[in-house]
Design a protein around this motif. Structure first.
Motif, mmCIF file in Angstrom:
data_model
loop_
_atom_site.group_PDB
_atom_site.id
_atom_site.type_symbol
_atom_site.label_atom_id
_atom_site.label_comp_id
_atom_site.label_asym_id
_atom_site.label_seq_id
_atom_site.Cartn_x
_atom_site.Cartn_y
_atom_site.Cartn_z
ATOM 1 N N ASN A 217 0.887 -1.168 0.000
ATOM 2 C CA ASN A 217 0.000 0.000 0.000
ATOM 3 C C ASN A 217 0.928 1.223 0.000
ATOM 4 N N PRO A 218 1.413 1.644 -1.169
ATOM 5 C CA PRO A 218 2.557 2.566 -1.264
ATOM 6 C C PRO A 218 2.364 3.922 -0.590
ATOM 7 N N ARG A 219 1.130 4.353 -0.359
ATOM 8 C CA ARG A 219 0.910 5.674 0.239
ATOM 9 C C ARG A 219 0.424 5.598 1.686
ATOM 10 N N LEU A 220 0.424 4.440 2.250
ATOM 11 C CA LEU A 220 -0.227 4.239 3.541
ATOM 12 C C LEU A 220 0.486 4.943 4.696
ATOM 13 N N LEU A 221 1.801 4.821 4.773
ATOM 14 C CA LEU A 221 2.534 5.326 5.942
ATOM 15 C C LEU A 221 3.479 6.465 5.582
ATOM 16 N N ILE A 222 3.087 7.262 4.613
ATOM 17 C CA ILE A 222 3.907 8.417 4.236
ATOM 18 C C ILE A 222 4.087 9.360 5.423
ATOM 19 N N SER A 223 3.073 9.474 6.253
ATOM 20 C CA SER A 223 3.126 10.397 7.396
ATOM 21 C C SER A 223 3.634 9.746 8.673
ATOM 22 N N ARG B 263 6.043 -3.831 4.180
ATOM 23 C CA ARG B 263 6.725 -3.785 2.884
ATOM 24 C C ARG B 263 6.012 -2.818 1.930
ATOM 25 N N ASN B 264 6.774 -1.931 1.320
ATOM 26 C CA ASN B 264 6.257 -1.009 0.312
ATOM 27 C C ASN B 264 5.022 -0.255 0.819
ATOM 28 N N THR B 265 5.207 0.459 1.923
ATOM 29 C CA THR B 265 4.105 1.246 2.498
ATOM 30 C C THR B 265 4.404 2.737 2.539
ATOM 31 N N GLY B 266 5.457 3.190 1.861
ATOM 32 C CA GLY B 266 5.746 4.616 1.776
ATOM 33 C C GLY B 266 6.657 5.150 2.850
ATOM 34 N N LEU B 267 7.257 4.294 3.656
ATOM 35 C CA LEU B 267 8.184 4.753 4.685
ATOM 36 C C LEU B 267 9.445 5.318 4.045
ATOM 37 N N SER B 268 9.887 6.467 4.516
ATOM 38 C CA SER B 268 11.108 7.080 3.993
ATOM 39 C C SER B 268 11.816 7.835 5.098
#
Length: 683
Positions: free
Chosen positions: A484-490, A508-513
């Motif tokens: 869910n690529p935009r889930l955990l951007i915040s 995995r692939n949840t927008g963490l950066s």
């Protein structure tokens, strides 16, 4: 005196068995243990003669005994279990088993008994107490097989697997009244004549898997408890139409060519029915007004019997009252008849995955209320119609798999009435999240009342930025939010209500950066398995070093190096498995790699796939050339000199340029300065 006489008699009997003549743990060739002799794989070409006479088990597997001569076992008169697997055995002479009339288990699998089968048959006939015989893998035809077993009336278990049997008739098993288990799998059987098994009234288990059987009609083995006909070419399965009470408990018809649901006995004790990987469907909705019958012709000798079968008769599928396990996955079901599930009053496990279902209707009261595991994954479901209430359907459901469908949500109040559910998989569905104004909609998902839920899979649902209290009210221990690529951007705010219970977490692939994402895992004290792969992380999260993780996945990120000190903290004490590949590690900053490799209790799960970057070249981290190490050491120890060498010419050039410019424009510069700072002299 009587006591002394008894003691003397016992001692004589003990000496007579041969066990007192030599310690049971020593022999020049075989391993002896109690009353068993293990002579496997010793390159023996004949049966050893110097074993204790009292052995009851003799294992001669994987030797080179091509012939068993007469009286080969004459001194082992109490032998009960003999194994001669994989010897290249071609001949057993008629008197080979002379003296061991009590032999009950004989294994002669994977030999070449087809070469002299008629002579070998004479030897087998002397074993009047034989209960279990394994003749698998001997290249036997049906004629050879019938000859070998025709006088073994004491047999209870017979294996003829992996032979060359093409067909069966009533002449092949004439004298086996006590046979209970018959294994005929992996032959070439394409025809079974009527009455082929009628001379075995005690037969309970029959294995015909991996053959070429095209159909089974007039099935009438009333006493049979288990039938395996998987991996054949069966298009029809029709039981005899009578009112006999069948003992059948397990039926495996998986991996066949069935087009229609099998016609099962009306009276049965069926508990397990396996129908996976066929081509079945129900057709009543498509052929309501057409001619729906077919006439089947059965040839029995010179007599032709004609049976009329209603193809679209959907209520004629048999009695399922005792069925507990039903697998109909990998078929072509697009719907189920209205009353199909009504008779499943004992069902615990139901698998309908990999079909063509668009809508599932189980609205009838108390339908499937015994079910604890339901798999509807990989269908075309867009809607679930369920009767949810205090006495509704699915009241005992524990595990529910809905992955890979077209669902937007779950039925309204699903978790209020399905109170025992612990696991639900809704991954790969375009689900909508319920908000306060849509909480009563059946086209959204909320977990507010999912108190019993422990395992939740929401991967690949295209979720984005859930509310902070989305999981409030649950006590999840397993959560998969992957892909869910935009889930955990915040950040991790969405997970704050499950930090005290979660043990396995897939992100995995949840927008963490690294940029702008707050990742504080310090509250996740019960976490043992964490997946952070497929994100944009460049720095190791400091809060992880205080957790008691067992497995950590850091693959497919942007790590150039990892801190060495984390192995000295709590994380290093608990961590057992780590995944690190597909990161752009710097080959000159691999000190942490040596630390990980030297850690005694840590396993690097993808060690051979880990690479590092050196001068735009990717090198295996497990095999970095010495030249690279040398260059890296030089760069590290001489960095100050390198900076001096790079900076000094630039500084000298600038100084030299300034001096030249000053000398050329000296007068003009001085005049300019004089005019700018000139002041009148006081008088």
């Amino acid at each position: 005196m009587a006591l002394i006489a008894v003691i003397i008699s016992v001692c004589i009997a003990f000496l007579d068995t041969g066990w007192a003549t030599k310690p049971t743990t020593y022999h020049s060739i075989c391993k002896l243990k109690k009353r068993s002799a293990d002579c496997n794989g010793r390159r023996l070409s004949s049966v050893p003669k110097d074993l204790p006479a009292g052995i009851e088990e003799l294992f001669l597997d994987a030797n080179v005994l091509q012939t068993l001569s007469n009286a080969s076992f004459i001194q082992y008169h109490v032998l009960q279990n003999l194994s001669l697997h994989a010897n290249g055995l071609e001949l057993i002479e008629p008197g080979a088993f002379l003296g061991i009339r009590n032999l009950s288990l004989l294994t002669v699998s994977d030999n070449f008994l087809s070469l002299n089968y008629s002579v070998t048959a004479s030897a087998l006939w002397t074993l009047t107490y034989l209960r279990k015989l394994d003749l698998s893998g001997n290249q036997l035809t049906e004629l050879m097989m019938g000859k070998l077993v025709q006088h073994l009336s004491s047999l209870e278990s017979l294996s003829l697997a992996r032979n060359a049997i093409l067909r069966l008739d009533d002449s092949h098993f004439r004298n086996l009244p006590n046979l209970q288990r018959l294994d005929l799998q992996q032959n070439y059987i394409f025809e079974i004549e009527a009455g082929a098994f009628e001379n075995m009234p005690a037969l309970q288990q029959l294995n015909l898997a991996y053959n070429n059987i095209p159909c089974i009609v007039q099935f009438d083995l009333i006493q049979l408890q288990m039938l395996n006909v998987s991996n054949n070419h069966i298009e029809w399965f029709l039981s005899a139409e009578n009112n006999a009470s069948f003992e059948l408990e397990t039926l495996d018809l998986s991996y066949n060519q069935l087009l229609f649901f099998p016609l099962l006995p009306k009276l049965n004790k069926l508990q397990t029915l396996l129908l996976t990987h066929n081509h079945m469907n129900f057709y009543g909705k498509f052929f309501n007004n057409s001619n729906s019958s077919v006439q089947l012709l059965f040839l029995d000798g010179n007599i032709i019997n004609i049976t009329t079968q209603e193809l679209w008769e959907e209520n004629n599928h048999g009695n399922f009252s005792s069925l507990t396990f039903l697998d109909m996955s990998w078929n072509e079901f697009s719907y189920f008849p209205d009353y199909f599930f009504k008779g499943l009053i004992s069902l615990l496990y139901l698998n309908l995955s990999h079909n063509c279902l668009k809508i599932l209707n189980i609205e009838d009261r108390e339908m499937l209320n015994t079910l604890i595991d339901l798999d509807l994954s990989h269908n075309l479901l867009s809607k679930l119609q369920m009767n949810l209430g205090s006495e509704g359907s699915l009241t005992n459901l524990r595990k529910f798999n809905l992955s890979t469908n077209n669902l937007h949500g779950l039925p309204h109040q699903f978790f209020i009435h399905v109170r025992k559910i612990t696991t639900i998989d809704i991954s790969k569905n375009p689900i909508h999240i319920c908000y306060p104004y849509s909480a009563t909609s059946p086209d959204c998902v909320t977990f507010t009342y999912a108190n019993s839920l422990r395992n939740l899979l929401l991967s690949g649902c295209n979720l984005s930025m859930l509310s902070c209290h989305f999981f409030k009210g649950t006590s999840l221990t397993y959560l998969d939010l992957s892909n869910n690529p935009r889930l955990l951007i915040s950040g991790l705010g969405t997970l704050k209500d499950i930090t005290s219970s979660i043990q396995v977490l897939y992100l995995r692939n949840t927008g963490l950066s690294a940029a702008g994402t707050k990742m504080d895992f310090s509250a996740f004290q019960k976490l043992v398995n964490l997946d952070l792969s497929g994100n944009s992380l460049a720095y190791f999260p400091e809060s992880l070093i205080y957790l008691k993780l067992y497995t950590l996945d850091l693959r497919m990120n942007f790590y150039h190096s990892l801190p060495q000190y984390f192995m000295e903290k709590q994380l290093g004490k608990s961590l057992r498995v780590i995944y690190l590949s597909e990161n752009p590690y710097d080959c000159c900053k691999m000190g942490w790699w040596d630390t990980l490799q030297s850690h005694g209790t840590l396993r690097i799960g993808d060690m051979t796939d880990i690479t590092c970057n050196y001068s735009s070249r990717f090198i295996s981290a497990t095999n970095i050339p010495e030249s690279v190490h040398h260059d890296c050491r030089w760069l590290t120890t001489n960095m100050a000199l390198l900076y001096l060498v790079l900076i000094l010419p630039t500084c000298l050039t600038l100084l030299f340029t300034f001096i030249i410019v000053f000398l050329i424009y000296k007068e003009k510069i001085l005049q300019m300065l004089k005019s700018r700072h000139k002041k009148p002299s006081p008088y």
